[in-house]
Design an enzyme around this catalytic site. Sequence first.
Site, PDB file in Angstrom:
ATOM      1  CG  ASP A  21      52.376 -14.357 -13.128  1.00 27.39           C
ATOM      2  OD1 ASP A  21      51.247 -14.851 -13.295  1.00 27.39           O
ATOM      3  OD2 ASP A  21      52.744 -13.911 -12.022  1.00 27.39           O
TER       4      ASP A  21
HETATM    5  C1  NOJ Z   1      49.160 -14.158 -11.354  1.00 25.58           C
HETATM    6  C2  NOJ Z   1      50.020 -14.573 -10.221  1.00 25.58           C
HETATM    7  O1  NOJ Z   1      51.142 -13.733 -10.096  1.00 25.58           O
HETATM    8  C3  NOJ Z   1      50.504 -16.009 -10.306  1.00 25.58           C
HETATM    9  O2  NOJ Z   1      51.154 -16.345  -9.123  1.00 25.58           O
HETATM   10  C4  NOJ Z   1      49.366 -16.931 -10.597  1.00 25.58           C
HETATM   11  O3  NOJ Z   1      49.805 -18.254 -10.643  1.00 25.58           O
HETATM   12  C5  NOJ Z   1      48.720 -16.519 -11.902  1.00 25.58           C
HETATM   13  N1  NOJ Z   1      48.229 -15.167 -11.787  1.00 25.58           N
HETATM   14  C6  NOJ Z   1      47.596 -17.448 -12.329  1.00 25.58           C
HETATM   15  O4  NOJ Z   1      46.511 -17.319 -11.508  1.00 25.58           O
END
Ligand code: NOJ
Length: 762
Positions: free
Chosen positions: A299
Amino acid sequence: MNMMRGAAALIIGASLLACAPDTPSQSAEVKIGAQSVIEPEGHALIDGLIAQMTLEEKIGQMTLFSANWSDTGAVNRESWREDVKAGKVGAVFSLFTAQKTRAMQTIAVEQTRLGIPLLFGYDVIHGHRTTFPIPLAEAASWDLEAIELSARIAGREAAAEGLHWTFAPMVDIARDPRWGRIAEGAGEDVYLGSKIAAARVRGFQGDDLGAHDTILATAKHFAAYGAAQAGRDYHTTDMSQRELRETYFPPFEAALEAGAATLMTSFNALNGVPVTGSSFLLTDVLREEWGFEGFVVTDYTSINEMVPHGYSRDNKQAGEQSLNAGVDMDMQGAVFMTHLEQSIEDGAVKMAQIDTAVARILEMKYRLGLFDDPYRYSDLAREKAEIYSAVNIAAARDIARKSIVLLKNDNDVLPLSSAAQSIAIIGPLGDSKSDMLGNWIGAGDRKTRPVSLTEGLRARYGAGNVTYIKGADYTLGAKPNPDAIKQAVALAQKSDVIIAAMGERWSLSGEAASRTDLQLPGNQQALLEALVATGKPVILVLINGRPLALEWAQNEDNVAAIIEAWQPGMEGGHAIADILSGDYNPSGRLPLTVPRNVGQVPLYYNMLHTGRPVTDAEPNAKFKSRYLATPNTPLYAFGYGLSYTDFKYSKISLSADSLPVSGTLTASVTVTNSGKRAGVETVQLYIQDKFGSVVRPVKQLKGFEQITLDAGQSQTVSFTLTAKDLSFYRADMSFGAEAGAFNIFIGSASDNTRKAAFTLTD
Ligand code: NOJ
């Protein structure tokens, strides 16, 4: 280059699982979709590339940057374009449109030494341009075909704009409505959540990743992210192996079995180890038990966050720990890019690990056909034809109305009579466009495309018959506003029907949007009470991203009807009008339990038995497992939802009163539409294992079927059970069923079922 693309799935048989007796998978065989099934030609290409790559180029393939705008965290990489040119980046996210992706791809293909195409990713969560209901809402449809179609359309639109990869579906089980990301998942249940996870993966990826209109899916966030303590986003999770395997893993297994090409790690620490550095999760379970051969992306900066977690002393060590744990691609953190070369020199990571990660990533590029034609996704003509097509918009309306749940309908106040009447829409959600969409709308349009509730009802009943007034403010902490209430009450008094349009602003749910209470935010409750005090029937239409605990509204003499519309997407106003008017007979069912108040949280239907259960006969007895002033029961149970017609259930008939461990048992009920109009019923089957080597849940969903019945029509619905449906992680953590007594429940909600008993025999 003109290479054939492979697509089939491998089946890993019992032999692999036999290697891991202490940590068995739920599945007898694990299908690894989307994985290493490319032809020798493809492997030769990838191996050849890896042989030519410098270490910096390899690390580049393991690096993902956002195109700056539309970020989801605080860390930007201003120089990402230069990084692409230098061959230091293999994937970019939040960049789309056929034109922009083509231009960026040209740089990668023509200006970098090896010309390896970029992979373009994005958070295509509930629609790309055409915005569908939030995922939680779609889950309330219990309609797997419609859910798959929604993902299919999102994938097609995204692909036409040059995207290859979505960071969806989120398959985290969520049982705490304080957690804002409950909006992004499929609710609380393992069975329903697993079915929906697979449907969404099939939708995005289709049958063939090599087709130009399918995109890679990401099962996220692995693992237990939805169990953040106290519902606070990014917070710790701590749980037993049994709970992890029985509740939180299955939707991931289902997504991978459906072929999910990639998997995203979660931000949280699980049992003391940040997930992004957990070799237990990312290697032992994911690779060795489940045989996953797609790639793992972190993430957003979650490698870097292992430092503030207090697990890694610096980014360099965090990078080593995450690579060694099984991470393949670093999202936004630039940790691999900055430190891995030194880590190789220090001997802290091995080149073989890097080569494996690069091969996994290149394989997906290969499977998408990017080595054949790097521009095949960036297609202006398809973009034009696909985006906001009439078919896509019609599908958004269809699933929106299927997602809406009728929670209360006293004296059949709904549907509204078809004669034109004076309708007052009152409340901060009544004429909002942006709030219809919810969070994570990707490339959606908040301003012009969405149909507000007022617009939807005006289209249905005529502009002259529908008046809107705001009446309240939904901002957290908004002060009471007696003047606004006075005006709203004056309008209510001269109208035949009052629609109170209340709930949450779109930004109150989603990432980093946890709440500590589940009431209507702002000063909406005071308005609602004033409207009810007029004595006119009030229909409460809820537009929100999490379940709200509205005991007052549900109480008998207050609101006449309640509709949970969630955040229904760009066609929301029309979809709600379809429900209010009866043009569509409501069929949504809750994919989670709605508590009476936040103090009951976490509250879910398949809780374990306690040794001191409360009985119906003595609900207030002392020394029982209960609260002093609130019953244990929810406001609305999992699986609940009303219709404008009624369904009657026959007794359950069983094909036998025992199920041999390798046999089958069929349970049937006849469902009759005893009302006056056609309707859709979701017939739900639950089981209960009466005694086990460990305490078992009071009830577990194990099947459901949606049927459409005309008025007066009956249909027999049958479910076939095997011992696998009764299996669980036993005291010794082996997965299997235990002989003994079971109950089976079939009905229209988890708390409204018929019951029968049978025995599982050895
Ligand atoms: C953080 C989020 O937790 C995740 O779900 C997402 O895909 C990413 N950012 C990218 O935007």
